[in-house]
Design a protein around this motif. Structure first.
Motif, PDB file in Angstrom:
ATOM      1  N   PRO A 448      49.016  16.215  18.450  1.00 16.19           N
ATOM      2  CA  PRO A 448      49.111  14.981  17.702  1.00 16.19           C
ATOM      3  C   PRO A 448      50.262  13.843  17.644  1.00 16.19           C
ATOM      4  O   PRO A 448      51.313  14.438  17.986  1.00 16.19           O
ATOM      5  CB  PRO A 448      49.204  15.648  15.869  1.00 16.19           C
ATOM      6  CG  PRO A 448      49.677  17.591  15.880  1.00 16.19           C
ATOM      7  CD  PRO A 448      49.599  17.366  17.319  1.00 16.19           C
ATOM      8  N   GLY A 449      50.381  12.931  17.443  1.00 12.44           N
ATOM      9  CA  GLY A 449      51.007  11.869  17.902  1.00 12.44           C
ATOM     10  C   GLY A 449      51.171  11.671  19.518  1.00 12.44           C
ATOM     11  O   GLY A 449      51.573  10.664  19.902  1.00 12.44           O
ATOM     12  N   ALA A 450      50.632  12.355  19.975  1.00 13.87           N
ATOM     13  CA  ALA A 450      50.743  12.462  21.968  1.00 13.87           C
ATOM     14  C   ALA A 450      49.470  11.091  22.019  1.00 13.87           C
ATOM     15  O   ALA A 450      48.741  10.528  21.753  1.00 13.87           O
ATOM     16  CB  ALA A 450      49.581  13.368  22.237  1.00 13.87           C
ATOM     17  N   ARG A 451      50.304  10.208  23.446  1.00 16.36           N
ATOM     18  CA  ARG A 451      50.221   8.814  23.767  1.00 16.36           C
ATOM     19  C   ARG A 451      49.050   9.542  25.344  1.00 16.36           C
ATOM     20  O   ARG A 451      49.912   9.973  26.318  1.00 16.36           O
ATOM     21  CB  ARG A 451      50.866   8.261  23.909  1.00 16.36           C
ATOM     22  CG  ARG A 451      50.892   7.612  22.458  1.00 16.36           C
ATOM     23  CD  ARG A 451      52.823   6.901  22.349  1.00 16.36           C
ATOM     24  NE  ARG A 451      52.790   6.527  21.471  1.00 16.36           N
ATOM     25  CZ  ARG A 451      54.590   6.261  20.656  1.00 16.36           C
ATOM     26  NH1 ARG A 451      55.521   5.916  22.329  1.00 16.36           N
ATOM     27  NH2 ARG A 451      54.405   5.559  19.975  1.00 16.36           N
ATOM     28  N   THR A 452      47.859   9.297  25.197  1.00 17.26           N
ATOM     29  CA  THR A 452      46.858   9.473  26.564  1.00 17.26           C
ATOM     30  C   THR A 452      46.854   8.678  27.596  1.00 17.26           C
ATOM     31  O   THR A 452      46.457   7.565  27.296  1.00 17.26           O
ATOM     32  CB  THR A 452      45.601  10.615  25.839  1.00 17.26           C
ATOM     33  OG1 THR A 452      46.402  11.521  25.175  1.00 17.26           O
ATOM     34  CG2 THR A 452      44.955  10.773  27.363  1.00 17.26           C
ATOM     35  N   HIS A 453      47.631   8.475  28.828  1.00 18.92           N
ATOM     36  CA  HIS A 453      46.726   7.951  29.722  1.00 18.92           C
ATOM     37  C   HIS A 453      45.777   7.814  30.456  1.00 18.92           C
ATOM     38  O   HIS A 453      45.848   8.829  31.806  1.00 18.92           O
ATOM     39  CB  HIS A 453      47.914   6.991  30.387  1.00 18.92           C
ATOM     40  CG  HIS A 453      49.177   5.706  29.778  1.00 18.92           C
ATOM     41  ND1 HIS A 453      48.722   4.671  28.834  1.00 18.92           N
ATOM     42  CD2 HIS A 453      49.806   6.511  28.963  1.00 18.92           C
ATOM     43  CE1 HIS A 453      49.741   4.092  28.376  1.00 18.92           C
ATOM     44  NE2 HIS A 453      50.448   4.982  28.469  1.00 18.92           N
ATOM     45  N   LEU A 454      44.769   7.589  30.470  1.00 20.41           N
ATOM     46  CA  LEU A 454      43.690   8.046  31.152  1.00 20.41           C
ATOM     47  C   LEU A 454      43.359   8.194  32.738  1.00 20.41           C
ATOM     48  O   LEU A 454      43.338   6.877  33.173  1.00 20.41           O
ATOM     49  CB  LEU A 454      42.166   8.668  30.699  1.00 20.41           C
ATOM     50  CG  LEU A 454      42.006   9.355  29.855  1.00 20.41           C
ATOM     51  CD1 LEU A 454      40.461   8.473  29.032  1.00 20.41           C
ATOM     52  CD2 LEU A 454      41.804  10.362  29.859  1.00 20.41           C
ATOM     53  N   VAL A 455      43.558   8.667  33.776  1.00 18.45           N
ATOM     54  CA  VAL A 455      43.559   8.245  35.264  1.00 18.45           C
ATOM     55  C   VAL A 455      43.233   9.435  36.020  1.00 18.45           C
ATOM     56  O   VAL A 455      42.999  10.563  36.331  1.00 18.45           O
ATOM     57  CB  VAL A 455      45.647   8.734  35.859  1.00 18.45           C
ATOM     58  CG1 VAL A 455      46.157   7.031  35.133  1.00 18.45           C
ATOM     59  CG2 VAL A 455      46.241   9.439  35.312  1.00 18.45           C
ATOM     60  N   SER A 456      42.944   9.068  37.614  1.00 20.86           N
ATOM     61  CA  SER A 456      42.598   9.740  38.520  1.00 20.86           C
ATOM     62  C   SER A 456      43.662  11.211  38.888  1.00 20.86           C
ATOM     63  O   SER A 456      44.907  10.996  38.242  1.00 20.86           O
ATOM     64  CB  SER A 456      42.126   9.582  40.090  1.00 20.86           C
ATOM     65  OG  SER A 456      43.227   8.952  40.260  1.00 20.86           O
ATOM     66  N   PRO A 457      43.958  12.264  40.053  1.00 20.17           N
ATOM     67  CA  PRO A 457      44.802  13.550  39.953  1.00 20.17           C
ATOM     68  C   PRO A 457      45.680  12.510  41.384  1.00 20.17           C
ATOM     69  O   PRO A 457      46.553  13.188  40.690  1.00 20.17           O
ATOM     70  CB  PRO A 457      43.286  13.714  41.329  1.00 20.17           C
ATOM     71  CG  PRO A 457      42.046  14.106  40.299  1.00 20.17           C
ATOM     72  CD  PRO A 457      41.632  12.526  39.997  1.00 20.17           C
ATOM     73  N   ALA A 458      44.845  11.637  41.556  1.00 23.72           N
ATOM     74  CA  ALA A 458      45.294  11.258  42.845  1.00 23.72           C
ATOM     75  C   ALA A 458      47.080   9.982  42.156  1.00 23.72           C
ATOM     76  O   ALA A 458      48.317  10.055  42.089  1.00 23.72           O
ATOM     77  CB  ALA A 458      45.334  10.177  43.741  1.00 23.72           C
ATOM     78  N   MET A 459      46.135   9.909  41.194  1.00 22.45           N
ATOM     79  CA  MET A 459      47.290   8.471  40.205  1.00 22.45           C
ATOM     80  C   MET A 459      48.115   8.956  38.808  1.00 22.45           C
ATOM     81  O   MET A 459      49.211   8.817  38.609  1.00 22.45           O
ATOM     82  CB  MET A 459      46.123   7.653  39.427  1.00 22.45           C
ATOM     83  CG  MET A 459      45.759   6.326  40.115  1.00 22.45           C
ATOM     84  SD  MET A 459      47.049   4.713  41.028  1.00 22.45           S
ATOM     85  CE  MET A 459      47.016   4.519  39.070  1.00 22.45           C
ATOM     86  N   ALA A 460      47.497  10.272  38.665  1.00 26.22           N
ATOM     87  CA  ALA A 460      48.431  11.257  37.744  1.00 26.22           C
ATOM     88  C   ALA A 460      50.158  12.041  38.864  1.00 26.22           C
ATOM     89  O   ALA A 460      50.295  12.095  39.129  1.00 26.22           O
ATOM     90  CB  ALA A 460      47.290  12.708  37.297  1.00 26.22           C
TER      91      ALA A 460
END
Lengths: 476, 199
Positions: A448-460
Motif C-alpha cells: 500500500p502506498g509503494a511507488r514503483t519505477h519499472l526498470v531492467s536488471p542493469a538499471m536496477a
C-alpha cells in the motif's frame, strides 16, 4: 491445410481447434497447464463439489510461488520452516493437498526445481513451442518467448481446463510489432518492451495476440524473448509470440520434460513449420525503430507511463486526451513527482531484482556486472535479489554472483514472486520508491502506498549504487 | 451463477481509465481459499480517499459501475469479479475492457457493456444526478430516464450463458467425446505433446 497464408498465431490456433461452434467460439485444446496456490483453490473446490475429476493430470504442473516467503525454507536441522502467516500457510497447504488428491505433479517449496511458474515451465521443458499453455496468472504470456500460445486465465477457466483440458474461446486478432534495426549498447530486452508499451499504450494490444518480428528478436536469447513476451499483457494483449528457431531448440534440448530421441526429431521438424507465412495478414501492425530505444523507466502508475532515462517527468498537459490528463495528475500525486523533474534526479530507497519478467540467470548476471566492486548508496534502505527458481539460484551461486550481490549490500533470497506483487512479506513501505525489475507499477502493487519505477536488471543495479534512477551506460 | 436479464438501478460514476485488478482487489485479499467476502477489500485504495464514489450514500448498493478505457487490466485474478459481485455490482459500462477480466466477469454473472466514450460520458452525467439507468441484456440496450438509448454488442455465447446462468464446465463436459477423439488423433501423430509431466 488452408492455402491462405497464415500468421504463427493462426497456425497454433488451428492446430488446437477441437470444434467450432455456430456462434463463432471454438473449443481449444490446452496442452500445458501451470497451477499455483493463489488462483487454484476455488477451482479445485468446485471440482470436488461437482464430483468432477481432472481429465489429464499429466498435462498440469503445480508449483507454489506467489505467497511463499523468500527467507530460508529449511532450518539448521533440514526441517521445513513453518509459514508464519496463517492464511498464506493454509493456501499453500491447499495446493499440495489438491495436487495430491487429483494426481497432479507438485514441486514443493523446498525442492531445487521450485520457482516462479513462468521460470519453471521453460526451465523444465514443460513449456514447448507450438503448444497452448495456460495458467491462472496474466504473465503466462511469458512462454510465448518459446513460440507457444500462452495466456492467463481466471479461476473459472482453471476449473474448466482441469475438468476438460479445453477452453471455449473467441479467436483474437493477430497483431505484428515489427522492430527494425538493432538495439544500442547498454539497451536491454526490458528497455525495448517498456518502450513498446509506452508507444502502443496499456490497451494497445487489447483483443489481439502480438507477434514480435524483426532481427532484434531473432538475435535474442530465449531468456530475453521470455522477458519481452512476459509484458505483452501490460500492452493489453492476451499473448505475445516469437517464432521458434534454432536458438529455441538449443535451449530446450535435454530439459527434463522436453521430448527425447525420435520424439525430439519429430518435434523439431514440426516446430520448424511454426512461422508466419509470407503474405500473412495482421489485423494491426506497428513498427518501432530499435535505434530509438534507450534504457527505459516508468514515471507513473500504468506500464504505459514510460520515458527514456534521459527524459523528464511529464506535465499532465502534455497529453492530448482528457482522461489521460486526469490519470496523469492522479499518478503524479501518488508517485510524489513534480512535472519537469529529470528522471535521473529521482532518489530511490528500495531496489527489487526478481519477478517472472527478470529473475533468470542472464538477468542476475547483468545486474551483478554493474554491482561488481560497488556498494549500494547510503540512501538505499532495502535491496533484494529474488532468483526465479532454485536452479537459477544454484547456478548464480556457482558463478559467485551471490557474493557480488551480498558485497554490494543486497539480500540474497529464496525463489518466488516476492515484491513484484507484495503478497508475501516482501513489500515496499508506503511513500517510498522502488527501482523494480518487475512488470507492474500499479497503485499499491508492491505494498500500500509503494511507488514503483519499472526498470531492467542493469538499471536496477545502477539505481542501487547511485541511490537514484540512473543511466547504466554511465557506469559501464 | 445467477442469471442476468435486466438490471435497473443507480450507477457508480467512477469514470477512471486503466482501472487495474490490483485496484479492484489488492493482493493481500487473495490469500483466501473461498470466493466469499471479498467486497470488504474491493477498491480499497480508492475507498481510502475521502468523498469517494463507492462510499457516497447516493451510490450505496448501486448495481452498475461506469468506468473509463481498459477496465480490469493487469492481473488475471478472478477475485476482482468476486469482489465486485460481493459489492452488488452486476453491470460494468466502459469504452473497453481487458480480455481476461471481461471473461471472468461473465463467468460470474457480471455483464461488461462496451459503449463509445461519448455514450459513457453521457451515462456518467446521468449517474452523477443520482438517476437510475436500465440495462436490458435481451434487447442489448442501456437507457436513461432522459430517453437516451444506447445499443451495445455482445458475443452471442456470452449472452446466452448470462441470460440462462449457465455453467460452462458442464456444457463442455458434454462434448467429452469430441475432446477424446482430438486427444486420440494427437496421441497418434504427436505423442510427445500428450506426455507433459510424465515425459
Amino acid at each position: 491445410m488452408a492455402s491462405r497464408p497464415r500468421t504463427l498465431y493462426e497456425k497454433i490456433w488451428d492446430a488446437h481447434v477441437v470444434e467450432t461452434r455456430d456462434d463463432g467460439t471454438a473449443l481449444i485444446y490446452i496442452d500445458r497447464h501451470l497451477v499455483h496456490e493463489v488462483t487454484s483453490p476455488q477451482a479445485f473446490e468446485a471440482l470436488k463439489i461437482a464430483g468432477r475429476a481432472v481429465r489429464r493430470p499429466e498435462l498440469t504442473l503445480a508449483v507454489p510461488d506467489h505467497n511463499l516467503p523468500t527467507t530460508a525454507r529449511l532450518d539448521a536441522d533440514g526441517k521445513p520452516v513453518p509459514i508464519a502467516d496463517p492464511e498464506s500457510a493454509a493456501q499453500l497447504a491447499a495446493l499440495e493437498v489438491n495436487a495430491s488428491a487429483f494426481g497432479i505433479r507438485y514441486i514443493p517449496a523446498t525442492a531445487k526445481e521450485q520457482g516462479i511458474v513462468h521460470v519453471v515451465g521453460p526451465e523444465q521443458g514443460f513449456s514447448l513451442p507450438g503448444t497452448t499453455i495456460v495458467c491462472g496468472d496474466s504473465h503466462t504470456a511469458c512462454h510465448g518467448g518459446l513460440g507457444a500460445l500462452a495466456f492467463g486465465i481466471g479461476t473459472s477457466e482453471v476449473e474448466h481446463v482441469l475438468a476438460t483440458q479445453t477452453l471455449l474461446l473467441q479467436q483474437s486478432k493477430p497483431m505484428e510489432v515489427r522492430v527494425e534495426g538493432d538495439l544500442g549498447p547498454g539497451v536491454s530486452a526490458k528497455d525495448l518492451i517498456l518502450h513498446i508499451i509506452g508507444k502502443i499504450g496499456a490497451a494497445g494490444g487489447s483483443g489481439h495476440v502480438i507477434e514480435y518480428r524483426g532481427r532484434v528478436f531473432e538475435r535474442m536469447t530465449i531468456e530475453e524473448r521470455l522477458t519481452v513476451c512476459n509484458m505483452s499483457i501490460e500492452a493489453g494483449a492476451r499473448a505475445g509470440l516469437i517464432a521458434p528457431d534454432d536458438t529455441t531448440f538449443a535451449y530446450l534440448k535435454g530439459r527434463p520434460m522436453a521430448p527425447k530421441g525420435a520424439d525430439w526429431d519429430a518435434a523439431v521438424a514440426y516446430w520448424r513449420t511454426l512461422r508466419s507465412d509470407d503474405g500473412a495478414i495482421f489485423a494491426k501492425s506497428v513498427t518501432i525503430a530499435a535505434g530509438d530505444v534507450e534504457p527505459s523507466v516508468t514515471w507513473g502508475t500504468s506500464p504505459e507511463d514510460v520515458v527514456p532515462i534521459g527524459g523528464r517527468v511529464p506535465h499532465p498537459e502534455d497529453f492530448a486526451d482528457e482522461s489521460k490528463r486526469v490519470a496523469a495528475q492522479k499518478s503524479l500525486a501518488y508517485m510524489g513527482l513534480t512535472p519537469g523533474t529529470p528522471m535521473t534526479q529521482i532518489p530511490i530507497e528500495n531496489v527489487f531484482i526478481g519477478s517472472c519478467t527478470n529473475s533468470r540467470i542472464e538477468d542476475l548476471r547483468a545486474a551483478a556486472a554493474v554491482l561488481k566492486g560497488r556498494r549500494k548508496a547510503a540512501n538505499v534502505r532495502w535491496a533484494i535479489v529474488v532468483p526465479g527458481s532454485g536452479l537459477v539460484k544454484a547456478q548464480a551461486e556457482k558463478e559467485g554472483l551471490d557474493k557480488v550481490f551480498i558485497d554490494a549490500g543486497f539480500e540474497w533470497r529464496e525463489p518466488g514472486c516476492s515484491a513484484c506483487l507484495g503478497m508475501n512479506p516482501d513489500k515496499v513501505p508506503a511513500g517510498e520508491r522502488c527501482a523494480s525489475t518487475s512488470n507492474r507499477n500499479f497503485v499499491g502493487r508492491q505494498g500500500p502506498g509503494a511507488r514503483t519505477h519499472l526498470v531492467s536488471p542493469a538499471m536496477a543495479a545502477a539505481a542501487a549504487v547511485t541511490g537514484r534512477l540512473a543511466d547504466v551506460r554511465d557506469l559501464v | 451463477m445467477q442469471p442476468l436479464t435486466r438490471v435497473q438501478g443507480r450507477a457508480i460514476p467512477l469514470g477512471l481509465k486503466n482501472v487495474d485488478t490490483d485496484i479492484i482487489i489488492p493482493a493481500k485479499w487473495l490469500k483466501t481459499i473461498s470466493r466469499e467476502g471479498l467486497g470488504a477489500g474491493a477498491f480499497e485504495a480508492l475507498r481510502a480517499e475521502p468523498g469517494n464514489v463507492f462510499d457516497d450514500p447516493a451510490y450505496k448498493g448501486a448495481p452498475i459501475l461506469i468506468a473509463g478505457d481498459n477496465y480490469g487490466c493487469g492481473s488475471s485474478r478472478e477475485h476482482a469479479a468476486w469482489a465486485m459481485l460481493d459489492l452488488g455490482i452486476r453491470v460494468v459500462i466502459a469504452p473497453s475492457f481487458s480480455d481476461i477480466h471481461s471473461g471472468n466477469a461473465v463467468k460470474n454473472g457480471i455483464l461488461p457493456v462496451v459503449l463509445p466514450q461519448d455514450a459513457v460520458d453521457r451515462l456518467l452525467e446521468v449517474a452523477r444526478e443520482g438517476l437510475e439507468i436500465t440495462v436490458d441484456l435481451e434487447a442489448q440496450t442501456v437507457t436513461t430516464p432522459y430517453q437516451d438509448r444506447f445499443v451495445f454488442e455482445i458475443d452471442p455465447f456470452r449472452k446466452h450463458c448470462l441470460l440462462n446462468g449457465l455453467d460452462e464446465v458442464g456444457l463442455t463436459m458434454a462434448r467429452s467425446e469430441a475432446i477424446g477423439a482430438f486427444e486420440a488423433a494427437r496421441a497418434a501423430a504427436q505423442p510427445w505433446l500428450m506426455r507433459g509431466t510424465a515425459a
